[in-house]
Design a protein around this motif. Structure first.
Motif, PDB file in Angstrom:
ATOM      1  N   GLU A  50      -5.078  93.800  33.707  1.00 10.83           N
ATOM      2  CA  GLU A  50      -6.006  93.079  32.077  1.00 10.83           C
ATOM      3  C   GLU A  50      -4.807  91.878  32.244  1.00 10.83           C
ATOM      4  O   GLU A  50      -3.821  91.920  32.652  1.00 10.83           O
ATOM      5  N   LEU A  90      -3.001  89.303  29.547  1.00 15.48           N
ATOM      6  CA  LEU A  90      -2.364  89.317  27.871  1.00 15.48           C
ATOM      7  C   LEU A  90      -2.544  87.867  27.246  1.00 15.48           C
ATOM      8  O   LEU A  90      -2.227  86.611  27.921  1.00 15.48           O
ATOM      9  N   LEU A 139       4.164  93.335  35.806  1.00 11.85           N
ATOM     10  CA  LEU A 139       3.722  92.335  34.304  1.00 11.85           C
ATOM     11  C   LEU A 139       4.267  91.253  34.896  1.00 11.85           C
ATOM     12  O   LEU A 139       5.918  91.293  34.867  1.00 11.85           O
ATOM     13  N   VAL A 148      -0.761  91.738  33.726  1.00 11.65           N
ATOM     14  CA  VAL A 148      -0.858  92.955  34.160  1.00 11.65           C
ATOM     15  C   VAL A 148      -1.717  93.023  35.811  1.00 11.65           C
ATOM     16  O   VAL A 148      -3.002  93.295  35.606  1.00 11.65           O
ATOM     17  N   ARG A 207       5.303  90.987  23.666  1.00  4.50           N
ATOM     18  CA  ARG A 207       4.027  90.988  24.533  1.00  4.50           C
ATOM     19  C   ARG A 207       4.596  92.261  24.822  1.00  4.50           C
ATOM     20  O   ARG A 207       3.699  93.467  25.141  1.00  4.50           O
ATOM     21  N   LEU A 208       5.328  92.160  26.105  1.00  2.18           N
ATOM     22  CA  LEU A 208       5.209  92.761  27.260  1.00  2.18           C
ATOM     23  C   LEU A 208       5.275  94.003  26.734  1.00  2.18           C
ATOM     24  O   LEU A 208       5.306  96.081  27.290  1.00  2.18           O
ATOM     25  N   ARG A 228       4.509  95.152  23.124  1.00  2.00           N
ATOM     26  CA  ARG A 228       3.778  95.693  23.059  1.00  2.00           C
ATOM     27  C   ARG A 228       2.058  96.258  23.878  1.00  2.00           C
ATOM     28  O   ARG A 228       2.227  97.410  23.152  1.00  2.00           O
ATOM     29  N   TRP A 229       2.177  95.842  25.332  1.00  2.00           N
ATOM     30  CA  TRP A 229       1.293  95.755  25.589  1.00  2.00           C
ATOM     31  C   TRP A 229       1.867  97.206  25.881  1.00  2.00           C
ATOM     32  O   TRP A 229       0.883  98.300  26.734  1.00  2.00           O
ATOM     33  N   LYS A 233       0.684 100.172  23.244  1.00  2.00           N
ATOM     34  CA  LYS A 233      -0.469 100.263  23.754  1.00  2.00           C
ATOM     35  C   LYS A 233      -0.554 100.740  24.413  1.00  2.00           C
ATOM     36  O   LYS A 233      -2.484 101.944  24.549  1.00  2.00           O
ATOM     37  N   HIS A 234      -1.042 101.147  25.718  1.00  2.00           N
ATOM     38  CA  HIS A 234      -1.168 101.747  26.713  1.00  2.00           C
ATOM     39  C   HIS A 234      -0.444 103.312  27.078  1.00  2.00           C
ATOM     40  O   HIS A 234      -0.354 103.761  28.439  1.00  2.00           O
TER      41      HIS A 234
END
Length: 262
Positions: A212, A214, A189, A233, A68-69, A71-72, A75-76
């Motif tokens: 954000e 998650l 995060l 985040v 999850r982390l 991917r974030w 993504k950014h």
């Protein structure tokens, strides 16, 4: 400090809140899970297990929490050379995953020497050499621990919240330390099984803003639904009341979100 459970909200629930009847008035009952002695004992056992059987141990909040982390971060478009700090790295498995995804400037800290030794052994077994490890108490970090673009916490703030010795002040010190080590506009995060989103927003209201939330697994019970884990985040703001820990902003270097850090 932060590794040791099997899935989102699984054994991590052992460190979850004990609400109501807390004599401290902060909503948490004191627990050995918040003490250094507990985690020293845990990682001494895990280090021995790794040395005897090669077992790296379990992962707090499970593999999905790491994915999850990461991917974030992808993504950014977090640069692969961005400086990343894993607060309470435990067995260092998350550091290994970051390195495998190409991140090249990563540091793991833990106040347990056995945890750092275990992390080093696991990292060596994986054939990785670009990961820095340090024995550090995040509540009293050394002056060299600073300038990070990303700080990550999976369970360390939870454990601090259960400390029998003035946990409220320790949480405040955690926020001050975070402001000191994280760059302005850097990201924090946090994954927690103790705190709700609203509570975390309150805990990190000084000098940080929500960037954000998650998505985490939801549960339903007795007609009610919710999340067993909160994953948020935060971004460090330019202005804060935390005094001498701060950097001066550099407007000329400011860049839009999603691009390289200043």
């Amino acid at each position: 400090m932060s590794e040791g459970a099997d899935d989102d909200g699984g054994d991590a629930g052992a460190a979850a809140r004990s609400r109501g009847g807390s004599p401290r008035g902060d909503g948490f009952a004191p627990s050995a899970l918040g003490t250094r002695e507990h985690w020293d004992a845990v990682y001494k056992r895990e280090l021995q297990t790794f040395q005897e059987y090669g077992d790296t141990g379990e992962i707090w909040f499970g593999e999905e929490s790491m994915t999850r982390l990461i991917r974030w971060m992808q993504k950014h478009k977090i640069p692969l050379d961005a400086s990343v700090l894993d607060i309470g790295t435990g067995n260092g498995v998350f550091l290994v995953e970051l390195a495998k995804f190409g991140f090249s400037n990563i540091t793991g800290i833990d106040y347990s020497p056995s945890a750092i030794q275990l992390s080093g052994n696991i990292i060596e077994k994986e054939g990785l050499s670009n990961i820095k490890l340090k024995v550090e108490d995040f509540l009293n970090p050394s002056t060299k621990l600073s300038g990070f673009h990303i700080c990550i916490d999976k369970g360390t703030f939870d454990a601090i919240s259960l400390n029998p010795d003035n946990a409220i002040e320790k949480r405040k010190q955690y926020v001050k330390s975070l402001s000191r080590v994280l760059k302005v506009k850097g990201f924090f995060l946090i994954t927690s099984c103790n705190w709700t989103k609203e509570e975390l927003l309150n805990e990190f209201s000084e000098g940080f803003e929500l960037f954000e939330e998650l998505r985490t697994p939801r549960f339903s019970f007795g007609g009610r639904s919710g999340n067993s884990v909160a994953a948020l985040v935060f971004q460090k703001t330019e202005l804060t009341t935390l005094g001498h820990f701060l950097e001066e902003p550099h407007p000329e270097r400011e860049q839009p979100m999603g691009s390289r850090f200043c």
